[in-house]
Design a protein around this motif. Structure first.
Motif, PDB file in Angstrom:
ATOM      1  N   ILE A 141      -0.569  13.229  -8.947  1.00 49.24           N
ATOM      2  CA  ILE A 141      -1.923  13.033  -9.447  1.00 49.24           C
ATOM      3  C   ILE A 141      -2.723  14.243  -8.984  1.00 49.24           C
ATOM      4  N   LYS A 142      -3.103  15.076  -9.912  1.00 51.31           N
ATOM      5  CA  LYS A 142      -3.843  16.294  -9.587  1.00 51.31           C
ATOM      6  C   LYS A 142      -5.291  15.944  -9.278  1.00 51.31           C
ATOM      7  N   LYS A 143      -5.814  16.637  -8.284  1.00 53.47           N
ATOM      8  CA  LYS A 143      -7.198  16.455  -7.850  1.00 53.47           C
ATOM      9  C   LYS A 143      -7.486  14.986  -7.522  1.00 53.47           C
ATOM     10  N   ALA A 144      -6.562  14.352  -6.828  1.00 57.17           N
ATOM     11  CA  ALA A 144      -6.712  12.948  -6.445  1.00 57.17           C
ATOM     12  C   ALA A 144      -7.712  12.763  -5.307  1.00 57.17           C
ATOM     13  N   GLY A 145      -7.871  13.800  -4.501  1.00 58.86           N
ATOM     14  CA  GLY A 145      -8.779  13.724  -3.366  1.00 58.86           C
ATOM     15  C   GLY A 145      -9.505  15.035  -3.159  1.00 58.86           C
ATOM     16  N   PHE A 146     -10.561  14.977  -2.345  1.00 60.07           N
ATOM     17  CA  PHE A 146     -11.321  16.169  -2.007  1.00 60.07           C
ATOM     18  C   PHE A 146     -11.570  16.141  -0.509  1.00 60.07           C
ATOM     19  N   LYS A 147     -11.050  17.138   0.181  1.00 56.62           N
ATOM     20  CA  LYS A 147     -11.183  17.202   1.638  1.00 56.62           C
ATOM     21  C   LYS A 147     -11.115  18.660   2.068  1.00 56.62           C
ATOM     22  N   PHE A 148     -11.835  18.995   3.112  1.00 51.06           N
ATOM     23  CA  PHE A 148     -11.896  20.354   3.640  1.00 51.06           C
ATOM     24  C   PHE A 148     -12.346  21.354   2.572  1.00 51.06           C
ATOM     25  N   GLY A 149     -13.228  20.905   1.675  1.00 52.20           N
ATOM     26  CA  GLY A 149     -13.803  21.799   0.668  1.00 52.20           C
ATOM     27  C   GLY A 149     -12.885  22.156  -0.475  1.00 52.20           C
ATOM     28  N   LYS A 150     -11.809  21.389  -0.664  1.00 50.59           N
ATOM     29  CA  LYS A 150     -10.901  21.704  -1.768  1.00 50.59           C
ATOM     30  C   LYS A 150     -10.327  20.427  -2.374  1.00 50.59           C
ATOM     31  N   TRP A 151      -9.888  20.552  -3.619  1.00 49.90           N
ATOM     32  CA  TRP A 151      -9.226  19.448  -4.307  1.00 49.90           C
ATOM     33  C   TRP A 151      -7.799  19.319  -3.815  1.00 49.90           C
ATOM     34  N   LEU A 152      -7.366  18.072  -3.684  1.00 48.31           N
ATOM     35  CA  LEU A 152      -6.026  17.778  -3.182  1.00 48.31           C
ATOM     36  C   LEU A 152      -5.209  17.045  -4.239  1.00 48.31           C
ATOM     37  N   ASP A 153      -3.971  17.452  -4.388  1.00 49.74           N
ATOM     38  CA  ASP A 153      -3.044  16.795  -5.303  1.00 49.74           C
ATOM     39  C   ASP A 153      -2.169  15.843  -4.498  1.00 49.74           C
ATOM     40  N   LEU A 154      -1.999  14.636  -5.013  1.00 48.62           N
ATOM     41  CA  LEU A 154      -1.205  13.615  -4.337  1.00 48.62           C
ATOM     42  C   LEU A 154       0.118  13.440  -5.072  1.00 48.62           C
ATOM     43  N   THR A 155       1.204  13.736  -4.370  1.00 52.23           N
ATOM     44  CA  THR A 155       2.540  13.645  -4.941  1.00 52.23           C
ATOM     45  C   THR A 155       3.209  12.352  -4.483  1.00 52.23           C
ATOM     46  N   PHE A 156       3.849  11.687  -5.426  1.00 51.00           N
ATOM     47  CA  PHE A 156       4.553  10.449  -5.109  1.00 51.00           C
ATOM     48  C   PHE A 156       6.054  10.667  -5.148  1.00 51.00           C
ATOM     49  N   TYR A 157       6.715  10.103  -4.149  1.00 54.78           N
ATOM     50  CA  TYR A 157       8.162  10.041  -4.076  1.00 54.78           C
ATOM     51  C   TYR A 157       8.543   8.576  -3.924  1.00 54.78           C
ATOM     52  N   GLN A 158       9.738   8.240  -4.372  1.00 54.75           N
ATOM     53  CA  GLN A 158      10.193   6.871  -4.202  1.00 54.75           C
ATOM     54  C   GLN A 158      11.662   6.842  -3.824  1.00 54.75           C
ATOM     55  N   LYS A 159      12.016   5.784  -3.108  1.00 56.11           N
ATOM     56  CA  LYS A 159      13.410   5.550  -2.759  1.00 56.11           C
ATOM     57  C   LYS A 159      13.737   4.129  -3.193  1.00 56.11           C
ATOM     58  N   ASN A 160      14.765   4.014  -4.023  1.00 59.80           N
ATOM     59  CA  ASN A 160      15.196   2.696  -4.446  1.00 59.80           C
ATOM     60  C   ASN A 160      16.100   2.106  -3.384  1.00 59.80           C
ATOM     61  N   LEU A 161      15.843   0.852  -3.054  1.00 54.08           N
ATOM     62  CA  LEU A 161      16.609   0.133  -2.057  1.00 54.08           C
ATOM     63  C   LEU A 161      17.463  -0.919  -2.754  1.00 54.08           C
ATOM     64  N   SER A 162      18.128  -1.755  -1.985  1.00 50.96           N
ATOM     65  CA  SER A 162      19.018  -2.751  -2.606  1.00 50.96           C
ATOM     66  C   SER A 162      18.242  -3.850  -3.328  1.00 50.96           C
ATOM     67  N   GLY A 163      17.048  -4.170  -2.876  1.00 50.10           N
ATOM     68  CA  GLY A 163      16.234  -5.174  -3.549  1.00 50.10           C
ATOM     69  C   GLY A 163      16.762  -6.581  -3.378  1.00 50.10           C
ATOM     70  N   PRO A 164      16.047  -7.535  -3.945  1.00 47.74           N
ATOM     71  CA  PRO A 164      16.457  -8.934  -3.838  1.00 47.74           C
ATOM     72  C   PRO A 164      17.632  -9.239  -4.775  1.00 47.74           C
ATOM     73  N   GLU A 165      18.466 -10.184  -4.367  1.00 51.68           N
ATOM     74  CA  GLU A 165      19.576 -10.581  -5.226  1.00 51.68           C
ATOM     75  C   GLU A 165      19.060 -11.309  -6.471  1.00 51.68           C
ATOM     76  N   ASN A 166      18.046 -12.138  -6.300  1.00 53.18           N
ATOM     77  CA  ASN A 166      17.477 -12.910  -7.401  1.00 53.18           C
ATOM     78  C   ASN A 166      15.954 -12.802  -7.394  1.00 53.18           C
ATOM     79  N   PRO A 167      15.424 -11.692  -7.915  1.00 51.86           N
ATOM     80  CA  PRO A 167      13.964 -11.540  -7.921  1.00 51.86           C
ATOM     81  C   PRO A 167      13.310 -12.631  -8.756  1.00 51.86           C
ATOM     82  N   THR A 168      12.099 -12.992  -8.361  1.00 60.12           N
ATOM     83  CA  THR A 168      11.369 -14.047  -9.075  1.00 60.12           C
ATOM     84  C   THR A 168       9.984 -13.539  -9.486  1.00 60.12           C
ATOM     85  N   ASP A 169       9.401 -14.244 -10.424  1.00 60.93           N
ATOM     86  CA  ASP A 169       8.055 -13.926 -10.897  1.00 60.93           C
ATOM     87  C   ASP A 169       6.967 -14.681 -10.147  1.00 60.93           C
ATOM     88  N   ASP A 170       7.354 -15.519  -9.205  1.00 66.67           N
ATOM     89  CA  ASP A 170       6.306 -16.311  -8.532  1.00 66.67           C
ATOM     90  C   ASP A 170       5.818 -15.669  -7.261  1.00 66.67           C
TER      91      ASP A 170
END
Length: 170
Positions: A141-170
């Motif tokens: 996300i470009k220009k997600a924040g402003f700090k120290f007098g400049k625009w900051l870009d926020l980069t996202f990384y993700q790691k997929n894990l094993s997760g639940p055996e039976n995910p639910t919607d509740d």
């Protein structure tokens, strides 16, 4: 040694976090926190059963890590976002890596599916560390924040894990 934090660690956690606020773009906020702020944060983490880990060396906390909800809506319940902070004098010594490895282990044991890292786009050391730990680039996300007098870009990384055996919607 990595262990679960307790209330006696909060002043050292606070010092590390406030240094990050005042001197880095690791956290996009301006005002330092008080011990009361960190205490409330700590009790909320405990109440919600989220870990607060510390890396301790010679009876001194030199880093900490935690995770919590990525978003507040129920459908995100299997996705969490982590944060890790290391004392300025101990960075680039593998402490952040060790803390994140433990966070990954706990998150996987608790059957979360996706672990998210929001990283300042110019924090090359953190980006490389996450890549070495198997995180994949998810976007910026470009220009997600402003700090120290400049625009900051926020980069996202993700790691997929094993997760639940039976995910639910509740």
């Amino acid at each position: 040694m990595i262990r679960q934090a307790d209330e006696t660690d909060l002043s050292e956690i606070l010092a590390i976090y406030n240094d990050a606020i005042l001197n880095t773009t690791a956290v996009y906020t301006y005002a330092i926190q008080t011990l009361e702020d960190r205490t409330l944060w700590f009790y909320k983490k405990n109440e919600d059963k989220f870990p607060v880990l510390v890396y301790e060396e010679n009876n001194t906390v030199i880093g900490f890590a935690t995770f919590g909800p990525f978003r507040a809506w129920p459908a995100y319940k299997y996705t969490i976002e982590h944060s890790v902070y290391v004392h300025t004098q101990y960075r680039r010594n593998g402490i952040g890596t060790a803390l994140i490895k433990e966070i990954i282990k706990i998150a996987d044991e608790r059957k979360f599916m996706t672990l998210v890292a929001g990283i300042d786009a110019f924090n090359e050391n953190s980006l490389k560390m996450h890549e070495k730990l198997g995180f994949e680039y998810s976007g910026t996300i470009k220009k997600a924040g402003f700090k120290f007098g400049k625009w900051l870009d926020l980069t996202f990384y993700q790691k997929n894990l094993s997760g639940p055996e039976n995910p639910t919607d509740d």
